[in-house]
Design an enzyme around this catalytic site. Sequence first.
Site, short mmCIF file in Angstrom:
data_model
loop_
_atom_site.label_atom_id
_atom_site.label_comp_id
_atom_site.label_asym_id
_atom_site.label_seq_id
_atom_site.Cartn_x
_atom_site.Cartn_y
_atom_site.Cartn_z
N HIS A 127 -2.03 -1.93 -9.91
CA HIS A 127 -3.02 -1.39 -8.96
C HIS A 127 -4.25 -2.27 -9.00
O HIS A 127 -4.61 -2.78 -10.06
CB HIS A 127 -3.39 0.04 -9.36
CG HIS A 127 -4.00 0.81 -8.24
ND1 HIS A 127 -5.32 0.71 -7.91
CD2 HIS A 127 -3.43 1.65 -7.35
CE1 HIS A 127 -5.54 1.48 -6.87
NE2 HIS A 127 -4.42 2.06 -6.49
N ASP A 145 2.88 5.80 -6.68
CA ASP A 145 4.12 5.67 -5.90
C ASP A 145 5.37 5.59 -6.76
O ASP A 145 6.48 5.65 -6.24
CB ASP A 145 4.05 4.41 -5.02
CG ASP A 145 3.07 4.60 -3.88
OD1 ASP A 145 3.02 5.71 -3.34
OD2 ASP A 145 2.36 3.65 -3.53
N HIS A 160 0.88 -1.18 0.00
CA HIS A 160 0.00 0.00 0.00
C HIS A 160 0.91 1.22 0.00
O HIS A 160 1.74 1.39 -0.89
CB HIS A 160 -0.91 -0.11 1.24
CG HIS A 160 -2.04 0.86 1.30
ND1 HIS A 160 -2.42 1.68 0.28
CD2 HIS A 160 -2.91 1.14 2.32
CE1 HIS A 160 -3.46 2.41 0.65
NE2 HIS A 160 -3.78 2.10 1.90
N1 CMC Z 1 5.27 -6.43 -10.52
C1 CMC Z 1 5.19 -7.63 -11.16
N2 CMC Z 1 4.06 -8.32 -11.34
C2 CMC Z 1 2.94 -7.78 -10.85
C3 CMC Z 1 2.92 -6.54 -10.18
C4 CMC Z 1 4.15 -5.86 -10.03
N3 CMC Z 1 4.20 -4.67 -9.41
N4 CMC Z 1 1.67 -6.24 -9.79
C5 CMC Z 1 0.90 -7.26 -10.20
N5 CMC Z 1 1.68 -8.19 -10.85
C6 CMC Z 1 1.22 -9.42 -11.49
C7 CMC Z 1 0.90 -10.50 -10.45
O1 CMC Z 1 2.03 -11.29 -10.16
C8 CMC Z 1 -0.19 -11.26 -11.17
O2 CMC Z 1 0.42 -12.06 -12.14
P1 CMC Z 1 -0.20 -13.53 -12.54
O3 CMC Z 1 -1.52 -13.22 -13.23
O4 CMC Z 1 0.82 -14.14 -13.43
O5 CMC Z 1 -0.38 -14.26 -11.25
C9 CMC Z 1 -0.98 -10.17 -11.92
O6 CMC Z 1 -0.02 -9.12 -12.15
C10 CMC Z 1 -2.18 -9.63 -11.15
O7 CMC Z 1 -1.68 -9.13 -9.91
P2 CMC Z 1 -2.43 -9.22 -8.51
O8 CMC Z 1 -1.39 -9.37 -7.45
O9 CMC Z 1 -3.52 -10.24 -8.60
O10 CMC Z 1 -3.09 -7.79 -8.44
P3 CMC Z 1 -3.70 -7.15 -7.13
O11 CMC Z 1 -4.82 -6.30 -7.58
O12 CMC Z 1 -4.00 -8.18 -6.09
O13 CMC Z 1 -2.48 -6.30 -6.58
C11 CMC Z 1 -1.04 -4.52 -6.08
C12 CMC Z 1 -2.39 -4.91 -6.69
C13 CMC Z 1 -0.95 -3.00 -6.06
C14 CMC Z 1 -0.93 -5.05 -4.65
C15 CMC Z 1 0.10 -5.12 -6.96
O14 CMC Z 1 0.00 -4.64 -8.28
C16 CMC Z 1 1.47 -4.83 -6.38
O15 CMC Z 1 1.94 -5.55 -5.50
N6 CMC Z 1 2.15 -3.73 -6.89
C17 CMC Z 1 3.44 -3.36 -6.32
C18 CMC Z 1 3.23 -2.59 -5.03
C19 CMC Z 1 2.73 -1.19 -5.27
O16 CMC Z 1 3.25 -0.46 -6.11
N7 CMC Z 1 1.73 -0.78 -4.47
C20 CMC Z 1 1.19 0.57 -4.51
C21 CMC Z 1 -0.22 0.60 -4.99
S1 CMC Z 1 -0.73 2.28 -5.39
C22 CMC Z 1 -0.75 3.14 -3.89
C23 CMC Z 1 -1.79 2.63 -2.98
O17 CMC Z 1 -2.98 2.71 -3.28
O18 CMC Z 1 -1.40 2.16 -1.91
#
Ligand code: CMC
Length: 420
Positions: free
Chosen positions: A303, A359, A264
């Site tokens: 996101h 971010d 987050h």
């Molecule tokens: N780098 C590499 N792969 C990623 C990333 C990333 N940053 N984000 C998602 N993926 C991949 C993930 O591995 C999955 O792949 P697969 O379909 O092969 O399993 C696919 O994309 C879908 O991801 P998810 O984890 O199911 O997506 P989510 O909606 O649960 O997660 C998230 C959203 C923000 C937690 C995630 O994108 C992430 O961890 N990003 C990096 C951390 C980050 O920058 N967070 C700040 C968010 S914006 C500020 C806020 O609101 O806090």
Amino acid sequence: MSDQKLHVTDGRTGKTYDLPITDGSIKAMDLRQMQTDPEDFGLLAHDPAFTNTTSCRSAITYIDGDRGILEYRGYSIADLAEKASFLEVQWLLLNGELPDAAQLASWKSDLASRAHLPAGLLDVLQGLPKDAHPMSVLMVLMAALGGYSADSRNVRDAKVRAEHIRRILAQMPLLAAAAWRHRRGHAQIAPKPGVGYVENFLRMIYGRDDVNPVLIRAMDVLLTLHADHEQNCSTAAMRGVGSSECDPYSCSGAAIAALSGPLHGGANEEVLRMLAEIGSVEHIPSFLAKVKDKKAKLMGFGHRVYKSYDPRAKIIARIAKEVFEVTGKNPLLEIAVELERIALSEPYFIERNLYPNVDFYSGLIYQSMGFDPSYFTVLFAVGRAPGWLSQWDELIRDPEQKIARPRQIYTGHRARPFPR
Ligand code: CMC
């Protein structure tokens, strides 16, 4: 009452049901009538991480993640970032309309008159190590502040809520500055009367009066960009904890805790670490290979809601230019820009709709302004506080709400004979 219905046949019993559809959703409780027999508890909806469940009706923030739209109370984030101040945005989030000149003047004076910490509060800092994470320090200070506000527990009283919302917003930058100064071993300084909200904050951070107006405006816009983001993890924490009707300081402490995690608000800190680790543009392909192999994450990308470019990231790119003209370019910028360019052309990121989020570039600006990475999320928290409090106030006034209490699917043992 909507006349749209979801016709469902329960394959277990052959019975059919008409579930009303309102605002594009069905009520999860309408599933409960679907029983296999009169003893059956009824059908549940299973949704870990609430990926497809609405938990409230809200009139505060609108996001269209596919089209990259973010609006507070109907105003686009681009207009607010360009034309409004953070104090106007605070008022807007809380009251639903932009303030007129008289309302803004009285809001400024309401906050200024509450911009002092209770005597003794900063003694709490002495018990904390200097290298404690600043988000832990902020959380402790917020919880401690609640200890000076016994009446804040009367959350059903609108006047009490309004008073403590003002106090928290007035004192949040003071707590944040205290965490910063504690970490650096600097003496605490008080805000200066007659100085603006954001300017005073930076004054307390830098410990001097001549803060560059470009940096003040940049920080103002960055706080606006973070001010609300509908039902994100920390806001859900604020609402979830607030649903027990505890005081807003406790809820804010919980929201700070949720924000501190690397998935987050803590992501901006991780982005800087990642860029430093990559070290130079030539190492980008090998880093991205690790990401695609799931051995690393591209922090600041992806996101839960945005499946296109985060509109805040575009505005941040403009602010970065303005700040770097004053502070000099952040040497990590070159790596970030190239990382974004390459990532956006790779099928792994395209297929998964992974774009830079708020971010990705914000940390570069914060670092150029003199903040160290572990403090970045504190800045996010100062910005997000009006969103948390607006959502909390909306929750308390919402007759549809009750204490938040999810169900579970139990997977453990049952009724075991005790072994002795
Ligand atoms: N780098 C590499 N792969 C990623 C990333 C990333 N940053 N984000 C998602 N993926 C991949 C993930 O591995 C999955 O792949 P697969 O379909 O092969 O399993 C696919 O994309 C879908 O991801 P998810 O984890 O199911 O997506 P989510 O909606 O649960 O997660 C998230 C959203 C923000 C937690 C995630 O994108 C992430 O961890 N990003 C990096 C951390 C980050 O920058 N967070 C700040 C968010 S914006 C500020 C806020 O609101 O806090």
